[in-house]
Enzyme design. Sequence first.
Site, PDB file in Angstrom:
ATOM      1  N   HIS A  56       0.877  -1.171   0.000  1.00 21.52           N
ATOM      2  CA  HIS A  56       0.000   0.000   0.000  1.00 21.52           C
ATOM      3  C   HIS A  56       0.913   1.220   0.000  1.00 21.52           C
ATOM      4  O   HIS A  56       2.023   1.161   0.562  1.00 21.52           O
ATOM      5  CB  HIS A  56      -0.826   0.089   1.279  1.00 21.52           C
ATOM      6  CG  HIS A  56      -1.752  -1.062   1.508  1.00 21.52           C
ATOM      7  ND1 HIS A  56      -1.383  -2.186   2.188  1.00 21.52           N
ATOM      8  CD2 HIS A  56      -3.043  -1.227   1.174  1.00 21.52           C
ATOM      9  CE1 HIS A  56      -2.414  -3.008   2.249  1.00 21.52           C
ATOM     10  NE2 HIS A  56      -3.434  -2.457   1.647  1.00 21.52           N
ATOM     11  N   ASP A  59       2.321   1.767   3.400  1.00 20.59           N
ATOM     12  CA  ASP A  59       3.226   0.767   3.981  1.00 20.59           C
ATOM     13  C   ASP A  59       4.658   1.254   3.821  1.00 20.59           C
ATOM     14  O   ASP A  59       5.550   0.898   4.587  1.00 20.59           O
ATOM     15  CB  ASP A  59       3.133  -0.580   3.253  1.00 20.59           C
ATOM     16  CG  ASP A  59       1.772  -1.225   3.372  1.00 20.59           C
ATOM     17  OD1 ASP A  59       1.040  -0.899   4.320  1.00 20.59           O
ATOM     18  OD2 ASP A  59       1.447  -2.055   2.497  1.00 20.59           O
ATOM     19  N   MET A  90       2.582  -5.890  -7.581  1.00 21.41           N
ATOM     20  CA  MET A  90       1.256  -5.332  -7.296  1.00 21.41           C
ATOM     21  C   MET A  90       1.386  -4.193  -6.284  1.00 21.41           C
ATOM     22  O   MET A  90       2.238  -4.218  -5.409  1.00 21.41           O
ATOM     23  CB  MET A  90       0.374  -6.455  -6.742  1.00 21.41           C
ATOM     24  CG  MET A  90      -1.007  -6.058  -6.280  1.00 21.41           C
ATOM     25  SD  MET A  90      -1.089  -5.506  -4.563  1.00 21.41           S
ATOM     26  CE  MET A  90      -1.771  -6.955  -3.762  1.00 21.41           C
ATOM     27  N   GLU A 183     -10.851  -6.897  -4.990  1.00 20.60           N
ATOM     28  CA  GLU A 183     -10.808  -7.901  -3.919  1.00 20.60           C
ATOM     29  C   GLU A 183     -12.040  -7.813  -3.035  1.00 20.60           C
ATOM     30  O   GLU A 183     -12.288  -6.794  -2.395  1.00 20.60           O
ATOM     31  CB  GLU A 183      -9.541  -7.692  -3.082  1.00 20.60           C
ATOM     32  CG  GLU A 183      -9.428  -8.702  -1.949  1.00 20.60           C
ATOM     33  CD  GLU A 183      -8.123  -8.574  -1.182  1.00 20.60           C
ATOM     34  OE1 GLU A 183      -7.166  -7.973  -1.713  1.00 20.60           O
ATOM     35  OE2 GLU A 183      -8.082  -9.064  -0.040  1.00 20.60           O
ATOM     36  N   LYS A 185     -14.760  -8.935   0.053  1.00 24.50           N
ATOM     37  CA  LYS A 185     -14.791  -9.418   1.438  1.00 24.50           C
ATOM     38  C   LYS A 185     -16.209  -9.172   1.969  1.00 24.50           C
ATOM     39  O   LYS A 185     -16.780  -8.122   1.687  1.00 24.50           O
ATOM     40  CB  LYS A 185     -13.756  -8.645   2.277  1.00 24.50           C
ATOM     41  CG  LYS A 185     -13.526  -9.224   3.663  1.00 24.50           C
ATOM     42  CD  LYS A 185     -12.374  -8.510   4.348  1.00 24.50           C
ATOM     43  CE  LYS A 185     -12.118  -9.088   5.721  1.00 24.50           C
ATOM     44  NZ  LYS A 185     -11.060  -8.376   6.442  1.00 24.50           N
ATOM     45  N   GLU A 219      -9.436 -13.761  -2.268  1.00 25.00           N
ATOM     46  CA  GLU A 219      -8.630 -14.149  -1.099  1.00 25.00           C
ATOM     47  C   GLU A 219      -9.292 -15.339  -0.401  1.00 25.00           C
ATOM     48  O   GLU A 219     -10.490 -15.300  -0.102  1.00 25.00           O
ATOM     49  CB  GLU A 219      -8.486 -12.977  -0.124  1.00 25.00           C
ATOM     50  CG  GLU A 219      -7.778 -13.413   1.153  1.00 25.00           C
ATOM     51  CD  GLU A 219      -7.451 -12.288   2.113  1.00 25.00           C
ATOM     52  OE1 GLU A 219      -6.968 -11.244   1.650  1.00 25.00           O
ATOM     53  OE2 GLU A 219      -7.673 -12.473   3.327  1.00 25.00           O
ATOM     54  N   HIS A 222     -11.384 -14.536   2.698  1.00 25.62           N
ATOM     55  CA  HIS A 222     -12.595 -13.729   2.518  1.00 25.62           C
ATOM     56  C   HIS A 222     -13.762 -14.557   1.994  1.00 25.62           C
ATOM     57  O   HIS A 222     -14.893 -14.414   2.465  1.00 25.62           O
ATOM     58  CB  HIS A 222     -12.302 -12.557   1.575  1.00 25.62           C
ATOM     59  CG  HIS A 222     -11.279 -11.615   2.130  1.00 25.62           C
ATOM     60  ND1 HIS A 222     -10.829 -10.521   1.444  1.00 25.62           N
ATOM     61  CD2 HIS A 222     -10.611 -11.604   3.318  1.00 25.62           C
ATOM     62  CE1 HIS A 222      -9.929  -9.879   2.172  1.00 25.62           C
ATOM     63  NE2 HIS A 222      -9.778 -10.528   3.311  1.00 25.62           N
ATOM     64  N   ASP A 247      -4.888 -13.818  -3.485  1.00 25.24           N
ATOM     65  CA  ASP A 247      -4.400 -13.664  -2.117  1.00 25.24           C
ATOM     66  C   ASP A 247      -4.535 -14.999  -1.390  1.00 25.24           C
ATOM     67  O   ASP A 247      -5.643 -15.461  -1.095  1.00 25.24           O
ATOM     68  CB  ASP A 247      -5.206 -12.582  -1.369  1.00 25.24           C
ATOM     69  CG  ASP A 247      -4.684 -11.175  -1.660  1.00 25.24           C
ATOM     70  OD1 ASP A 247      -3.726 -11.044  -2.454  1.00 25.24           O
ATOM     71  OD2 ASP A 247      -5.222 -10.216  -1.069  1.00 25.24           O
ATOM     72  N   ASP A 257     -11.568 -12.480  10.148  1.00 22.76           N
ATOM     73  CA  ASP A 257     -10.567 -12.604   9.088  1.00 22.76           C
ATOM     74  C   ASP A 257      -9.221 -12.966   9.722  1.00 22.76           C
ATOM     75  O   ASP A 257      -8.550 -12.115  10.304  1.00 22.76           O
ATOM     76  CB  ASP A 257     -10.467 -11.241   8.376  1.00 22.76           C
ATOM     77  CG  ASP A 257      -9.508 -11.256   7.207  1.00 22.76           C
ATOM     78  OD1 ASP A 257      -9.194 -12.335   6.702  1.00 22.76           O
ATOM     79  OD2 ASP A 257      -9.095 -10.158   6.798  1.00 22.76           O
ATOM     80  N   ASP A 259      -6.381 -14.571   8.322  1.00 26.03           N
ATOM     81  CA  ASP A 259      -5.133 -14.386   7.564  1.00 26.03           C
ATOM     82  C   ASP A 259      -4.009 -15.310   8.027  1.00 26.03           C
ATOM     83  O   ASP A 259      -2.864 -14.892   8.208  1.00 26.03           O
ATOM     84  CB  ASP A 259      -4.652 -12.923   7.630  1.00 26.03           C
ATOM     85  CG  ASP A 259      -5.577 -11.964   6.886  1.00 26.03           C
ATOM     86  OD1 ASP A 259      -6.274 -12.405   5.959  1.00 26.03           O
ATOM     87  OD2 ASP A 259      -5.588 -10.767   7.239  1.00 26.03           O
ATOM     88  N   ASP A 289      -1.244 -13.212   1.384  1.00 25.37           N
ATOM     89  CA  ASP A 289      -1.798 -12.106   2.180  1.00 25.37           C
ATOM     90  C   ASP A 289      -2.171 -12.668   3.541  1.00 25.37           C
ATOM     91  O   ASP A 289      -3.330 -12.964   3.825  1.00 25.37           O
ATOM     92  CB  ASP A 289      -3.020 -11.499   1.483  1.00 25.37           C
ATOM     93  CG  ASP A 289      -3.492 -10.260   2.210  1.00 25.37           C
ATOM     94  OD1 ASP A 289      -2.782  -9.810   3.135  1.00 25.37           O
ATOM     95  OD2 ASP A 289      -4.569  -9.748   1.882  1.00 25.37           O
TER      96      ASP A 289
HETATM   97  C1  GLT Z   1      -5.768  -5.748   4.341  1.00 27.99           C
HETATM   98  C2  GLT Z   1      -6.771  -6.788   3.907  1.00 27.99           C
HETATM   99  C3  GLT Z   1      -6.324  -7.554   2.755  1.00 27.99           C
HETATM  100  C4  GLT Z   1      -6.157  -6.750   1.514  1.00 27.99           C
HETATM  101  C5  GLT Z   1      -5.107  -5.744   1.596  1.00 27.99           C
HETATM  102  C6  GLT Z   1      -5.122  -4.860   0.370  1.00 27.99           C
HETATM  103  S1  GLT Z   1      -5.011  -4.890   3.066  1.00 27.99           S
HETATM  104  O1  GLT Z   1      -4.775  -6.342   5.095  1.00 27.99           O
HETATM  105  O2  GLT Z   1      -7.065  -7.655   5.013  1.00 27.99           O
HETATM  106  O3  GLT Z   1      -7.138  -8.657   2.507  1.00 27.99           O
HETATM  107  O4  GLT Z   1      -5.762  -7.619   0.480  1.00 27.99           O
HETATM  108  O5  GLT Z   1      -5.621  -3.617   0.589  1.00 27.99           O
HETATM  109 MN    MN Z   2      -6.218  -9.678   0.759  1.00 29.62          MN
HETATM  110 MN    MN Z   3      -7.741 -11.076   4.771  1.00 32.21          MN
END
Ligand code: GLT
Ligand code: MN
Ligand code: MN
Length: 389
Positions: A56, A59, A90, A183, A185, A219, A222, A247, A257, A259, A289
């Site tokens: 980002h 970041d 990206m 993306e 979610k 992702e 998500h 992702d 979420d 991750d 991600d």
């Molecule tokens: C954030 C989110 C991710 C996205 C990112 C892109 S930032 O951490 O949870 O899933 O891909 O903006």
């Molecule tokens: Mn993501």
């Molecule tokens: Mn995520």
Amino acid sequence: MGDAFTPVKKDRFSFGLWTVGNVGRDPFGDPVRKAIPPTRIVQQLSRLGAWGINLHDNDLVPIDASAAQRNKIVKDFKKALKDYDMVVPMATTNTFSHPVFKDGGFTSNDPKVRAYGLQKIMRSIDLGVELGASTYVFWGGREGAECNVSKDPVEAVKRYRDGINYLCRYVRDQKYKLRFAMEAKPNEPRADLYFPTTGHYLAFIETLDYPAMVGVNPEVAHESMAGLNFHHGVAQAMDAGKLFHIDLNDQRFGRYDQDFRFGSEDYKNAFLLVRLLEDNRYRGPKHFDAHAYRTEDEKGVWDFALGCMRTYNILREKARRFRQDDEIQGILNEISNQNPEFEKHLGSYSRKKAQALKRVRFNIDAMGSVGSRYEQLDQLLAELLLGVR
Ligand code: GLT
Ligand code: MN
Ligand code: MN
């Protein structure tokens, strides 16, 4: 010394600065790790065999940096990329952390916020392109609502479309070689987010001024949060020619979420995904991600990063074995070569074919009594994944 699963550059693995850089803050607890400087992230990831680093705008460059500070940071970062043979495949914009975005960027009710959002994204696109990015991700983390009478959801979709159309034109006007990847979610951080699934975005994309410029960035976590089968959604995106980016991470169903490290929770679904990507020759970036558990120090962060990549490569090897397993392939052949004489009734329509098909007599009781051998097939898969095959 590596083994057969040691990641190498040609695997095209990437991480976000925000992923390995995650300091372990959560809604109930403070950071547990110090921020790792971006240049060290580049160095360490390269050492582990990664190929790319995504970011980002903020970041890398703090939101309040002066032009001189920005230029210095970008220069140092570019040097690190060169020194450690890393690319930026990206880039994306942070339109979710600052309070100005608390009710969204594209979909905010306030045109002043929407205008600031566009300005921030254009600057961030400039930065991404300067660093070499060819894909630009849009994750609408604040594009949603708690108070669902505060925004007309039809209007929200229109505002989002206006924003993406504007930015497509900006990219074309600048002659940038950049594609957008949307993306989805379903929720978090908002109670409800617009465009909750990849499927919603696939439909939306076709309503844009330049649909060919825009694809998706699904992702794992998500779609799992939405209770969906991830690899089915990815398959549909592939079929549409829209899988621009992906992702990778992991997630328990029905939770926040998470991750998690790729493949850490659900080996079978991770296998199905890797097999899908490999068998269909997905050549885009494979972006993790995800972030290390909050229990970890910096060493744990690098263990996490290596783990994501190794698990992918291990599952790629499993996919290869699956393709070469005589017993499994025997069953798959049997499944896909049943009653070949009926193929002539299928495919494209003609009046003659339809008339012929309407005359066929089907014994549906006999057809319905044929077993499928899927129990046997699934057990063979289980044994392959569990390492006894
Ligand atoms: C954030 C989110 C991710 C996205 C990112 C892109 S930032 O951490 O949870 O899933 O891909 O903006
Ligand atoms: Mn993501
Ligand atoms: Mn995520």
